[in-house]
Design a protein around this motif. Structure first.
Motif, PDB file in Angstrom:
ATOM      1  N   GLN A 174     -72.240  24.310  -8.385  1.00 42.13           N
ATOM      2  CA  GLN A 174     -72.163  23.142  -9.262  1.00 42.13           C
ATOM      3  C   GLN A 174     -70.885  23.182 -10.100  1.00 42.13           C
ATOM      4  O   GLN A 174     -70.505  24.230 -10.622  1.00 42.13           O
ATOM      5  CB  GLN A 174     -73.385  23.087 -10.182  1.00 42.13           C
ATOM      6  CG  GLN A 174     -74.705  22.870  -9.469  1.00 42.13           C
ATOM      7  CD  GLN A 174     -74.856  21.467  -8.912  1.00 42.13           C
ATOM      8  OE1 GLN A 174     -74.147  20.539  -9.327  1.00 42.13           O
ATOM      9  NE2 GLN A 174     -75.775  21.298  -7.979  1.00 42.13           N
ATOM     10  N   ASN A 193     -68.068  19.172 -14.368  1.00 39.80           N
ATOM     11  CA  ASN A 193     -67.908  17.732 -14.579  1.00 39.80           C
ATOM     12  C   ASN A 193     -68.417  16.904 -13.402  1.00 39.80           C
ATOM     13  O   ASN A 193     -68.056  15.735 -13.259  1.00 39.80           O
ATOM     14  CB  ASN A 193     -66.442  17.389 -14.876  1.00 39.80           C
ATOM     15  CG  ASN A 193     -65.506  17.806 -13.757  1.00 39.80           C
ATOM     16  OD1 ASN A 193     -65.889  18.542 -12.846  1.00 39.80           O
ATOM     17  ND2 ASN A 193     -64.274  17.344 -13.823  1.00 39.80           N
ATOM     18  N   GLU A 229     -71.463  15.664 -12.835  1.00 48.25           N
ATOM     19  CA  GLU A 229     -72.249  14.520 -13.311  1.00 48.25           C
ATOM     20  C   GLU A 229     -71.361  13.474 -13.965  1.00 48.25           C
ATOM     21  O   GLU A 229     -71.611  12.272 -13.850  1.00 48.25           O
ATOM     22  CB  GLU A 229     -73.330  14.990 -14.291  1.00 48.25           C
ATOM     23  CG  GLU A 229     -74.530  15.629 -13.637  1.00 48.25           C
ATOM     24  CD  GLU A 229     -75.243  14.686 -12.675  1.00 48.25           C
ATOM     25  OE1 GLU A 229     -75.423  13.502 -13.030  1.00 48.25           O
ATOM     26  OE2 GLU A 229     -75.603  15.129 -11.573  1.00 48.25           O
ATOM     27  N   ASP A 230     -70.316  13.916 -14.646  1.00 50.02           N
ATOM     28  CA  ASP A 230     -69.374  12.992 -15.279  1.00 50.02           C
ATOM     29  C   ASP A 230     -68.664  12.152 -14.222  1.00 50.02           C
ATOM     30  O   ASP A 230     -68.467  10.944 -14.396  1.00 50.02           O
ATOM     31  CB  ASP A 230     -68.364  13.792 -16.107  1.00 50.02           C
ATOM     32  CG  ASP A 230     -67.448  12.899 -16.923  1.00 50.02           C
ATOM     33  OD1 ASP A 230     -67.932  11.890 -17.480  1.00 50.02           O
ATOM     34  OD2 ASP A 230     -66.239  13.199 -17.010  1.00 50.02           O
ATOM     35  N   LEU A 269     -69.849  11.519 -11.174  1.00 55.70           N
ATOM     36  CA  LEU A 269     -70.859  10.630 -10.578  1.00 55.70           C
ATOM     37  C   LEU A 269     -71.127   9.431 -11.479  1.00 55.70           C
ATOM     38  O   LEU A 269     -71.283   8.298 -10.998  1.00 55.70           O
ATOM     39  CB  LEU A 269     -72.144  11.421 -10.340  1.00 55.70           C
ATOM     40  CG  LEU A 269     -73.243  10.704  -9.545  1.00 55.70           C
ATOM     41  CD1 LEU A 269     -72.729  10.287  -8.174  1.00 55.70           C
ATOM     42  CD2 LEU A 269     -74.463  11.609  -9.399  1.00 55.70           C
ATOM     43  N   GLU A 270     -71.145   9.659 -12.784  1.00 60.65           N
ATOM     44  CA  GLU A 270     -71.337   8.558 -13.729  1.00 60.65           C
ATOM     45  C   GLU A 270     -70.183   7.561 -13.644  1.00 60.65           C
ATOM     46  O   GLU A 270     -70.391   6.341 -13.730  1.00 60.65           O
ATOM     47  CB  GLU A 270     -71.455   9.120 -15.149  1.00 60.65           C
ATOM     48  CG  GLU A 270     -71.872   8.115 -16.204  1.00 60.65           C
ATOM     49  CD  GLU A 270     -73.335   7.703 -16.095  1.00 60.65           C
ATOM     50  OE1 GLU A 270     -73.732   6.804 -16.855  1.00 60.65           O
ATOM     51  OE2 GLU A 270     -74.082   8.269 -15.260  1.00 60.65           O
ATOM     52  N   ARG A 288     -70.565   5.295 -10.702  1.00 60.62           N
ATOM     53  CA  ARG A 288     -71.608   4.278 -10.913  1.00 60.62           C
ATOM     54  C   ARG A 288     -71.129   3.103 -11.758  1.00 60.62           C
ATOM     55  O   ARG A 288     -71.734   2.023 -11.725  1.00 60.62           O
ATOM     56  CB  ARG A 288     -72.821   4.915 -11.593  1.00 60.62           C
ATOM     57  CG  ARG A 288     -73.578   5.898 -10.704  1.00 60.62           C
ATOM     58  CD  ARG A 288     -74.635   6.622 -11.518  1.00 60.62           C
ATOM     59  NE  ARG A 288     -75.418   7.547 -10.713  1.00 60.62           N
ATOM     60  CZ  ARG A 288     -75.924   8.689 -11.164  1.00 60.62           C
ATOM     61  NH1 ARG A 288     -75.728   9.032 -12.444  1.00 60.62           N
ATOM     62  NH2 ARG A 288     -76.623   9.483 -10.381  1.00 60.62           N
ATOM     63  N   LEU A 338     -71.390  14.826  -3.832  1.00 59.80           N
ATOM     64  CA  LEU A 338     -71.834  13.697  -4.649  1.00 59.80           C
ATOM     65  C   LEU A 338     -72.216  12.498  -3.788  1.00 59.80           C
ATOM     66  O   LEU A 338     -73.065  11.683  -4.178  1.00 59.80           O
ATOM     67  CB  LEU A 338     -70.744  13.301  -5.641  1.00 59.80           C
ATOM     68  CG  LEU A 338     -70.379  14.336  -6.716  1.00 59.80           C
ATOM     69  CD1 LEU A 338     -69.233  13.817  -7.580  1.00 59.80           C
ATOM     70  CD2 LEU A 338     -71.582  14.688  -7.582  1.00 59.80           C
TER      71      LEU A 338
END
Length: 387
Positions: free
Chosen positions: A4, A7, A9-10, A12-13, A16, A38
């Protein structure tokens, strides 16, 4: 095994919420692996194109027709800097499709270089940087000594032996010089290799373009252009001096760092931590590691150094939420501050001073000064950024 990234998730955000997400960073730092991970569960389906693969380039012979036919997918284009003429087409398509999550572009050229090519995407693109592995991202069975000698590039730090790691690092350097750099004009691989090796020997010192130029037999401007090229491809980092209004004579030349400790070890021919620990470059390599983790964790924070002509100095000065933080790097489990360090602290008046060491422990040194591990430094700065 997928590791993992801090960043992930950052990023992926961003996918979106923005039509185009650019993930930038040095070659082989894990951008493609992260992007594919991702995209695995992305609801609308995905398409991955690698511009270094002839078959994928052939698909883009008529790029408008091909990409238009992929409207309902998240399209990832790797090594986008090799085909900057795609950016105007991407702008046109995202305006037509009018939705987030249209494109992910991956590039090993700097944000500044990509922005020059993607000006038409203003307001449609967000930039996220990925670095080689940060200390916090690595499995706990990897020691700080291994991180010293191998650096953070995945294929180096995760290699099954020191021998394989060292071979990969040398192959990376050769490939970078002999293939990747050929896309840039007025570039000589032999001169760049010599310069890169010289920079490894002066890692963490203020840059002297005249001295480097004289040693290489080239002009000062050529040296500056070559260092700018290394910087724009994430191979070196430059730190500007912290300028205050106290009337002291300050060192005003920037400091230069090789961006990864493993690359330093390969350029210096150092194969093991034992060899590293007795080398004059040892202390500066610890600064390289700390700097790389600061950059990777706090990409928006400005980092400076402080040094006066009289010898007062602090390795890094950062400003976070209007607080001035002084950071001194000591490659020792029993750190002490020099007279010059104390003078610099008095000059700067930081809210706090951290002395970061390779130890896993942290303790107070004196009022306002704490000895911290690398993990402890990141934790304390993260608290300050969250205020």
């Amino acid at each position: 095994m997928f590791i993992q990234r801090a960043n992930g998730e950052d990023i992926l955000e961003a996918i979106r919420h923005f039509p185009v997400t650019a993930v930038i960073g040095p070659r082989q730092c894990g951008k493609s692996t992260l992007a594919k991970h991702l995209m695995e569960d992305y609801p609308s389906g995905t398409l991955y194109l690698d511009l270094e693969r002839p078959s994928d380039l052939e698909k883009l012979r008529d790029a408008e027709w091909f990409l238009s036919s992929q409207k309902d997918k998240l399209i990832c284009i790797d090594e986008i800097q090799r085909k900057p003429e795609l950016f105007p087409l991407i702008r046109s398509l995202v305006d037509e499709w009018n939705k987030p999550g249209c494109f992910v572009v991956l590039g090993s050229a700097s944000r500044d270089l990509l922005m020059q090519s993607s000006e038409s995407l203003a307001g449609r693109i967000v930039y996220k940087q990925l670095t080689p592995f940060l200390w916090s991202e690595l499995p706990r069975d990897i020691s700080i000594e291994k991180y010293f000698e191998r650096g953070g590039f995945p294929r180096s730090i995760l290699a099954t032996s020191d021998k394989i790691s060292f071979a990969w690092l040398n192959s990376f350097i050769a490939t970078f010089l002999e293939r990747d750099m050929l896309q840039w004009v007025n570039f000589t691989p032999a001169t760049m290799r010599r310069l890169w090796q010289m920079l490894a020997h002066v890692n963490g010192q203020t840059v002297n373009y005249s001295s480097l130029g004289n040693s290489l037999g080239v002009s000062n401007q050529t040296v500056k252009n070559y260092i700018d090229l290394l910087k724009s491809t994430y191979m070196v980092d430059m730190i500007a001096p912290y300028i205050s209004n106290m009337g002291k004579r300050l060192v005003k030349a920037p400091k230069v760092y090789i961006s990864d400790s493993g690359i330093v070890s390969a350029l210096l021919g150092i194969r093991t931590f034992t060899d590293f620990s007795g080398h004059p470059a040892f202390g500066a390599v610890w600064e390289t590691i700390v700097l790389a983790n600061l950059r990777g964790t706090f990409p928006e924070v400005e980092i400076y150094f402080y040094r006066t002509a009289g010898g007062a100095e602090i390795d890094f000065v950062v400003q976070i939420n209007h607080q001035i933080i002084a950071i001194e790097c000591k490659a020792s489990y029993s750190p002490t501050l020099s007279k010059g360090n104390y003078i610099a602290i008095k000059d700067i008046h930081p809210e706090h001073t951290f002395v970061v060491t390779p130890s896993s422990e942290s303790w107070p040194m004196s009022k306002g000064i704490d000895v911290v591990s690398l993990s402890g430094l990141i934790e304390k700065l993260s608290l300050i950024t969250s205020i």
